[in-house]
Design a protein around this motif. Structure first.
Motif, PDB file in Angstrom:
ATOM      1  N   GLY A   1       7.820   3.778  -1.303  1.00 14.94           N
ATOM      2  CA  GLY A   1       7.445   2.778  -2.283  1.00 14.94           C
ATOM      3  C   GLY A   1       6.023   2.302  -2.077  1.00 14.94           C
ATOM      4  N   ASP A   2       5.781   1.018  -2.299  1.00  8.61           N
ATOM      5  CA  ASP A   2       4.439   0.450  -2.189  1.00  8.61           C
ATOM      6  C   ASP A   2       4.219  -0.279  -0.868  1.00  8.61           C
ATOM      7  N   ASP A   3       5.138  -0.166   0.060  1.00  5.19           N
ATOM      8  CA  ASP A   3       5.072  -0.971   1.276  1.00  5.19           C
ATOM      9  C   ASP A   3       5.245  -0.085   2.506  1.00  5.19           C
ATOM     10  N   ILE A   4       4.134   0.465   2.989  1.00  2.00           N
ATOM     11  CA  ILE A   4       4.187   1.317   4.173  1.00  2.00           C
ATOM     12  C   ILE A   4       4.685   0.528   5.384  1.00  2.00           C
ATOM     13  N   THR A   5       4.188  -0.704   5.533  1.00  2.00           N
ATOM     14  CA  THR A   5       4.585  -1.518   6.687  1.00  2.00           C
ATOM     15  C   THR A   5       6.080  -1.783   6.683  1.00  2.00           C
ATOM     16  N   GLY A   6       6.611  -2.114   5.499  1.00  2.00           N
ATOM     17  CA  GLY A   6       8.045  -2.360   5.409  1.00  2.00           C
ATOM     18  C   GLY A   6       8.844  -1.116   5.693  1.00  2.00           C
ATOM     19  N   TYR A   7       8.355   0.039   5.245  1.00  2.00           N
ATOM     20  CA  TYR A   7       9.058   1.299   5.518  1.00  2.00           C
ATOM     21  C   TYR A   7       9.087   1.568   7.018  1.00  2.00           C
ATOM     22  N   ARG A   8       7.948   1.400   7.682  1.00  2.00           N
ATOM     23  CA  ARG A   8       7.920   1.650   9.132  1.00  2.00           C
ATOM     24  C   ARG A   8       8.874   0.703   9.869  1.00  2.00           C
TER      25      ARG A   8
ATOM     26  N   LEU B   1       7.334  12.102   6.106  1.00  2.00           N
ATOM     27  CA  LEU B   1       7.721  10.711   6.334  1.00  2.00           C
ATOM     28  C   LEU B   1       7.722  10.362   7.817  1.00  2.00           C
ATOM     29  N   ASP B   2       8.017  11.326   8.677  1.00  2.00           N
ATOM     30  CA  ASP B   2       7.934  11.085  10.120  1.00  2.00           C
ATOM     31  C   ASP B   2       6.501  10.748  10.527  1.00  2.00           C
ATOM     32  N   TYR B   3       5.523  11.404   9.894  1.00  2.00           N
ATOM     33  CA  TYR B   3       4.123  11.088  10.192  1.00  2.00           C
ATOM     34  C   TYR B   3       3.763   9.696   9.674  1.00  2.00           C
ATOM     35  N   VAL B   4       4.305   9.324   8.523  1.00  2.75           N
ATOM     36  CA  VAL B   4       4.071   7.966   8.019  1.00  2.75           C
ATOM     37  C   VAL B   4       4.657   6.947   8.988  1.00  2.75           C
ATOM     38  N   ALA B   5       5.865   7.202   9.462  1.00  2.15           N
ATOM     39  CA  ALA B   5       6.493   6.295  10.419  1.00  2.15           C
ATOM     40  C   ALA B   5       5.695   6.212  11.709  1.00  2.15           C
ATOM     41  N   ALA B   6       5.023   7.308  12.089  1.00  2.00           N
ATOM     42  CA  ALA B   6       4.229   7.336  13.319  1.00  2.00           C
ATOM     43  C   ALA B   6       2.886   6.636  13.171  1.00  2.00           C
ATOM     44  N   GLY B   7       2.480   6.322  11.935  1.00  2.86           N
ATOM     45  CA  GLY B   7       1.237   5.584  11.737  1.00  2.86           C
ATOM     46  C   GLY B   7       0.308   6.113  10.678  1.00  2.86           C
ATOM     47  N   ALA B   8       0.611   7.260  10.072  1.00  2.00           N
ATOM     48  CA  ALA B   8      -0.271   7.818   9.040  1.00  2.00           C
ATOM     49  C   ALA B   8      -0.101   7.059   7.732  1.00  2.00           C
ATOM     50  N   SER B   9      -1.220   6.794   7.073  1.00  2.00           N
ATOM     51  CA  SER B   9      -1.184   6.220   5.725  1.00  2.00           C
ATOM     52  C   SER B   9      -1.714   7.205   4.693  1.00  2.00           C
ATOM     53  N   THR B  10      -2.387   8.264   5.166  1.00  2.00           N
ATOM     54  CA  THR B  10      -2.926   9.307   4.296  1.00  2.00           C
ATOM     55  C   THR B  10      -2.399  10.650   4.765  1.00  2.00           C
ATOM     56  N   LEU B  11      -1.990  11.471   3.808  1.00  2.00           N
ATOM     57  CA  LEU B  11      -1.536  12.822   4.103  1.00  2.00           C
ATOM     58  C   LEU B  11      -2.413  13.795   3.330  1.00  2.00           C
ATOM     59  N   LEU B  12      -3.187  14.593   4.059  1.00  2.00           N
ATOM     60  CA  LEU B  12      -4.021  15.608   3.423  1.00  2.00           C
ATOM     61  C   LEU B  12      -3.235  16.913   3.486  1.00  2.00           C
ATOM     62  N   ILE B  13      -2.778  17.358   2.325  1.00  2.00           N
ATOM     63  CA  ILE B  13      -1.935  18.556   2.281  1.00  2.00           C
ATOM     64  C   ILE B  13      -2.580  19.578   1.359  1.00  2.00           C
ATOM     65  N   ARG B  14      -2.657  20.797   1.854  1.00  2.00           N
ATOM     66  CA  ARG B  14      -3.194  21.888   1.046  1.00  2.00           C
ATOM     67  C   ARG B  14      -2.480  23.176   1.417  1.00  2.00           C
ATOM     68  N   GLY B  15      -2.408  24.079   0.450  1.00  2.00           N
ATOM     69  CA  GLY B  15      -1.637  25.288   0.650  1.00  2.00           C
ATOM     70  C   GLY B  15      -2.492  26.526   0.802  1.00  2.00           C
ATOM     71  N   TYR B  16      -1.824  27.657   0.831  1.00  2.00           N
ATOM     72  CA  TYR B  16      -2.498  28.940   0.985  1.00  2.00           C
ATOM     73  C   TYR B  16      -2.747  29.616  -0.363  1.00  2.00           C
ATOM     74  N   ASP B  17      -2.028  29.194  -1.392  1.00  2.00           N
ATOM     75  CA  ASP B  17      -2.330  29.559  -2.774  1.00  2.00           C
ATOM     76  C   ASP B  17      -2.678  28.252  -3.475  1.00  2.00           C
TER      77      ASP B  17
ATOM     78  N   MET C   1       0.844  -1.194   0.000  1.00  2.00           N
ATOM     79  CA  MET C   1       0.000   0.000   0.000  1.00  2.00           C
ATOM     80  C   MET C   1       0.882   1.248   0.000  1.00  2.00           C
ATOM     81  N   GLN C   2       0.610   2.144  -0.938  1.00  2.00           N
ATOM     82  CA  GLN C   2       1.316   3.415  -0.989  1.00  2.00           C
ATOM     83  C   GLN C   2       0.712   4.418  -0.017  1.00  2.00           C
ATOM     84  N   VAL C   3       1.478   5.457   0.280  1.00  2.00           N
ATOM     85  CA  VAL C   3       0.923   6.592   1.009  1.00  2.00           C
ATOM     86  C   VAL C   3      -0.097   7.288   0.114  1.00  2.00           C
TER      87      VAL C   3
END
Length: 362
Positions: free
Chosen positions: A350-357, A314-330, A1-3
């Motif tokens: 890559g395609d392996d969140i578990t392996g990355y963690r 990536l620190d958030y992915v390592a902490a347990g996040a699989s989804t990152l909702l990112i939006r800017g000001y412009d 599974m990808q981020v």
């Protein structure tokens, strides 16, 4: 599974720093914004909700029709559309755009915003209603047989839908920081969403939700974190832009600060507590914008070069996040620039969140 990466769909060019110019719905702008998100590698865009927003179902369909692969996370506030009807509305969109629509449940933390649409129930009642709402939605999606339901808020008899999503389910994202939110989300969420707290706060929230899910006989292993990256080619350029954004936000603060009662929202209270503790947390989580806006929504920023911000994501992915909702000001320019962050994160995980963690833990 990808981020998974989620952006934002606006029907016009506005944000905390950009004043609205022209009508609220500008179709060409929405189509450009959706296209840029798709080209940048986003998986979905959020169609947000408030008592003054354009109709989300219409906006979602426009985004999906204008793109080829981009998905939509459609925010929906239970209590205003009957759950059987809401379930069929989502299933109908899925029938035209298979696999590209997901439900984001936002119960509502501001009594005033609820009242603008005629709902005067208190917050605990709203979460009890959301629980029933999702019970029925899930039955309407999955049941090939007619069913009855009788609860505190909803009663249906002989309910049945002629269309159901593949597999009898659509992804359910769920947001909320209160005890009631965690209890109800633990029963229903596929993805539980948090605002951008420091890493220790995210770990704490994940543990709370997992305990709630376990008590309900379920497991939840997908979590979303919402952040406002301010990235540039260099760290100094990013901080220069961050302070410009803060100044523009303060100049426009009278237009939105206080319009939403954040005192009732535990998520906002948490962000303001972190802001009171200090402007900078972890490596580069910046809370000044939360303080400036009264934490009226997703408002914590990651500031740095593209490589530095990607490292923090990536620190958030390592902490347990699989989804990152990112939006800017412009919104348009930032959606294009975030392609750099998405590429850097995917190249690392890559395609392996578990392996990355596991590799990070080792």
């Amino acid at each position: 599974m990808q981020v998974e990466f989620i952006g934002i769909a606006h029907t016009s060019d506005y944000s905390e720093t950009n004043a609205l110019a022209g009508p609220v719905v500008q179709p060409d702008y929405l189509y450009r914004l959706a296209f840029v998100h798709e080209q940048s590698g986003f998986d979905r865009v959020l169609v947000a909700h408030s008592s003054s927003s354009p109709d989300g179902f219409t906006v979602a369909d426009q985004v999906l029709t204008a793109t080829e692969t981009l998905g939509v996370l459609l925010a929906h506030r239970p209590g205003f559309v009957a759950p059987t009807i809401a379930a069929r509305k989502f299933a109908t969109i899925d029938a035209f755009h298979p696999g590209r629509i997901a439900l984001h449940v936002i119960t509502g933390g501001d009594d005033g915003d609820q009242a603008r649409d005629g709902d005067f129930s208190d917050k605990p009642a709203r979460y009890r209603r959301t629980d029933e709402f999702l019970d029925i939605v899930e039955r309407e999606w999955s049941s090939a047989e007619r069913f009855d339901y009788e609860g505190e808020f909803y009663k249906v008899k002989d309910a049945w839908s002629a269309l159901r999503p593949a597999g009898g389910h659509l992804p359910v994202y769920f947001g909320g920081a209160s005890e009631d939110a965690v209890r109800v989300g633990g029963r229903h969420a596929d993805v539980y969403a948090f605002w951008g707290e420091p890493l220790d706060g995210i770990r704490e929230r994940i543990a709370q939700v997992q305990a709630s899910a376990q008590a309900a006989g379920r497991t939840i292993d997908r979590f979303s974190v919402s952040l406002r990256p301010i990235a540039a080619d260099t760290e100094s350029a990013a901080w220069e832009r961050a302070h410009e954004i803060l100044e523009r936000t303060r100049e426009r603060a009278a237009e939105y600060v206080g319009k939403r009662d954040t005192s009732q929202a535990e998520g906002s209270r948490r962000l303001l507590r972190y802001a009171a503790e200090g402007e900078l947390h972890d490596k580069r989580l910046w809370t000044a914008l939360s303080k400036a806006t009264g934490a009226a929504g997703n408002s914590t920023a990651l500031v740095g070069s593209y490589e530095q911000v990607a490292e923090s994501l990536l620190d958030y992915v390592a902490a347990g996040a699989s989804t990152l909702l990112i939006r800017g000001y412009d919104p348009l320019a930032d959606a294009a620039a975030y392609a750099n962050l998405i590429r850097l994160v995917h190249d690392t995980v890559g395609d392996d969140i578990t392996g990355y963690r596991a590799s990070v833990a080792a």
